[in-house]
Design a protein around this motif. Structure first.
Motif, PDB file in Angstrom:
ATOM      1  N   TYR A  87      17.263 -19.155  18.364  1.00  0.00           N
ATOM      2  CA  TYR A  87      17.710 -17.813  18.745  1.00  0.00           C
ATOM      3  C   TYR A  87      17.686 -17.652  20.267  1.00  0.00           C
ATOM      4  O   TYR A  87      16.979 -18.371  20.973  1.00  0.00           O
ATOM      5  N   TYR A  88      18.424 -16.641  20.740  1.00  0.00           N
ATOM      6  CA  TYR A  88      18.639 -16.486  22.183  1.00  0.00           C
ATOM      7  C   TYR A  88      17.357 -16.419  23.005  1.00  0.00           C
ATOM      8  O   TYR A  88      17.302 -16.951  24.113  1.00  0.00           O
ATOM      9  N   SER A  89      16.302 -15.791  22.452  1.00  0.00           N
ATOM     10  CA  SER A  89      15.084 -15.614  23.244  1.00  0.00           C
ATOM     11  C   SER A  89      14.455 -16.967  23.575  1.00  0.00           C
ATOM     12  O   SER A  89      14.011 -17.206  24.706  1.00  0.00           O
TER      13      SER A  89
ATOM     14  N   CYS B  95      17.620 -13.020   9.837  1.00  0.00           N
ATOM     15  CA  CYS B  95      17.079 -14.376   9.999  1.00  0.00           C
ATOM     16  C   CYS B  95      16.769 -14.996   8.642  1.00  0.00           C
ATOM     17  O   CYS B  95      16.178 -14.345   7.769  1.00  0.00           O
TER      18      CYS B  95
ATOM     19  N   SER C 282      23.969 -12.899  21.584  1.00  0.00           N
ATOM     20  CA  SER C 282      23.232 -11.694  21.972  1.00  0.00           C
ATOM     21  C   SER C 282      23.653 -11.282  23.372  1.00  0.00           C
ATOM     22  O   SER C 282      23.965 -12.146  24.199  1.00  0.00           O
TER      23      SER C 282
ATOM     24  N   CYS D 147      12.331 -10.068  11.548  1.00  0.00           N
ATOM     25  CA  CYS D 147      12.743 -11.468  11.518  1.00  0.00           C
ATOM     26  C   CYS D 147      11.574 -12.377  11.120  1.00  0.00           C
ATOM     27  O   CYS D 147      11.545 -13.548  11.444  1.00  0.00           O
TER      28      CYS D 147
ATOM     29  N   ASP E 225      11.155 -10.269  19.401  1.00  0.00           N
ATOM     30  CA  ASP E 225      11.918 -11.231  20.208  1.00  0.00           C
ATOM     31  C   ASP E 225      13.424 -11.147  20.041  1.00  0.00           C
ATOM     32  O   ASP E 225      14.168 -11.511  20.939  1.00  0.00           O
ATOM     33  N   VAL E 226      13.867 -10.767  18.846  1.00  0.00           N
ATOM     34  CA  VAL E 226      15.316 -10.798  18.593  1.00  0.00           C
ATOM     35  C   VAL E 226      15.825  -9.409  18.184  1.00  0.00           C
ATOM     36  O   VAL E 226      16.649  -9.261  17.292  1.00  0.00           O
TER      37      VAL E 226
END
Ligand code: PHE
Length: 400
Positions: free
Chosen positions: A256-258, A127, A284, A101, A62-63
């Motif tokens: 986080y961005y996702s 993370c 991101s 992460c 995801d990140v």
């Protein structure tokens, strides 16, 4: 995954060693003497043994942009040191692992690099939920770990408040970042009310949310919605309905961005008009600019910073990777620099001595001039960035 980036210098050293021995590596030049001992004619080229540094970062999942930037930043610093002869006369070799992460992947990556590769120095993770378990493996073994970007307090301090002797970070911590966000909301945006949504199972998200709530309330603000979700959730409509009904000034999304992309997209669909705010986890190139347009987030670094050390770094990074560095790249570059500088200062590859040099050192790095406090946290400023016209516009710097 494993990278050897020191090949050229090793070859140079080997060639020099051969030349110094007066021998030639060419087998045709070796005299075919039958009764002379072979050892007198066969030169032995012993290049200095490389010092291994592991980079543990989320390179998939995801990140993944976090991992890519981190790897790029750390490798760039290490390549620069190698170009100048390595550290303490030894070439630097990197061992890269995808720690995803996640606690589980991070634990196996840490065990692998320490037990199988004999690594004594780790840069990572990104993370906090991965860096904390890595520290649980590294600290008892006396391995040095420096996390570039993990902001949760418990990375460097154990449950009794005791500093872990060989664990450091290159970034500020969430009690500071959360306070900066709350003060910015109250003072600059004149917010009176806020809603906070958080993933209870994520150390970073939970920690940052708690600080924001405490500081926002302490400054006279009111938290009108506080709701939790899990890392697996993809439908946030039930909790977003509560936000819509409460109509807060701010919607704080410290994830986080996702995940922020999902929540902010659904908030927009619902017609929520609160100003969105978040933390460094927004940083991101995959943050969905359209759904967080007009929002603000706290961060470690702005590539617009005009200080020469920053502009020099931005230029070199762009030349090498074809994109502007984000905070993850800058902090990974800094983490590698701090570690190597401490190895040089202590003239040692014994992690205990290197850790002492980190405690005592002063480091002028891209994200600021830093020294360590008693909990191995650097004391430095945060920036606030605004998502505006699809870009991250520098808005403010807040000193501790
Ligand atoms: N601070 C985040 C954490 O502790 C990681 C992060 C830092 C993500 C910087 C993006 C940018 O988990």
């Amino acid at each position: 995954m494993r990278t050897r980036i020191f090949v050229s210098l090793t070859l140079v050293l080997a060639t020099l060693a051969l030349a110094a021995c007066g021998g030639s590596p060419s087998p045709t030049a070796a005299p075919a003497a039958t009764d002379a001992p072979a050892a007198t004619t066969a030169p032995t080229a012993v290049a200095a043994t490389p010092v291994k540094i592991a980079i543990l970062a989320p390179l998939s999942g995801d990140v993944a942009t976090f991992g890519e930037s981190t790897k790029n930043g750390a490798e760039m610093a290490i390549a620069e040191w190698n170009d100048k002869g390595g550290v303490n006369g030894r070439p630097i070799e990197t061992v890269v692992e995808d720690s995803q992460c996640s606690a589980e992947a991070a634990v196996s990556a840490a065990n692998k690099v320490i037990n199988q590769e004999g690594v004594k120095f780790i840069i990572g993770e990104v993370c906090s939920s991965a860096s904390i378990p890595i520290s649980g493996i590294a600290a008892p073994k006396g391995v040095v770990q420096i996390s570039p970007t993990s902001t949760n307090v418990n990375v460097t301090v154990d449950e009794n408040g005791v500093t872990k002797a060989t664990i450091f970070r290159a970034c500020f911590i969430d009690p500071f970042q959360g306070k900066v966000a709350a003060k910015f909301a109250l003072d600059n945006l004149k917010a009176k009310t806020a809603a906070v949504l958080l993933d209870q199972g994520n150390d970073y998200v939970r920690g940052l949310a708690e600080v924001f709530i405490a500081e926002f309330e302490a400054g006279g603000g009111q938290i009108v919605v506080k709701e939790t979700y899990t890392g697996e959730d993809t439908d946030f409509s039930a909790i977003l309905t509560k936000v819509k009904d409460a109509n807060p000034d701010i919607l704080y999304l410290p994830d986080y961005y996702s995940t922020v992309n999902l929540i902010a997209g659904q908030a927009k669909e619902k017609g929520i008009t609160a100003v969105l705010m978040g933390g460094d986890g927004w940083d991101s190139d995959k943050l969905d600019r359209a759904v967080v347009e007009g929002g603000y987030f706290t961060n470690h670094f702005s590539s617009d910073d005009t200080r020469p050390i920053v502009q020099d770094f931005v230029k070199k990074y762009e030349e090498k990777y074809g994109a502007k560095p984000d905070a993850l790249a800058a902090l990974a570059y800094d983490a590698a620099t701090i570690l190597l500088q401490a190895m040089k200062d202590s003239n040692a590859d014994d992690p205990a001595q290197v850790a002492k040099a980190m405690e005592a050192g002063k480091f002028s790095v891209v994200s600021g001039d830093i020294s360590y406090d008693s909990q191995h946290n650097p004391v430095k400023a945060a920036v606030v960035l605004k998502v505006e016209g699809g870009k991250f516009a520098y808005t403010a710097t807040v000193a501790p």
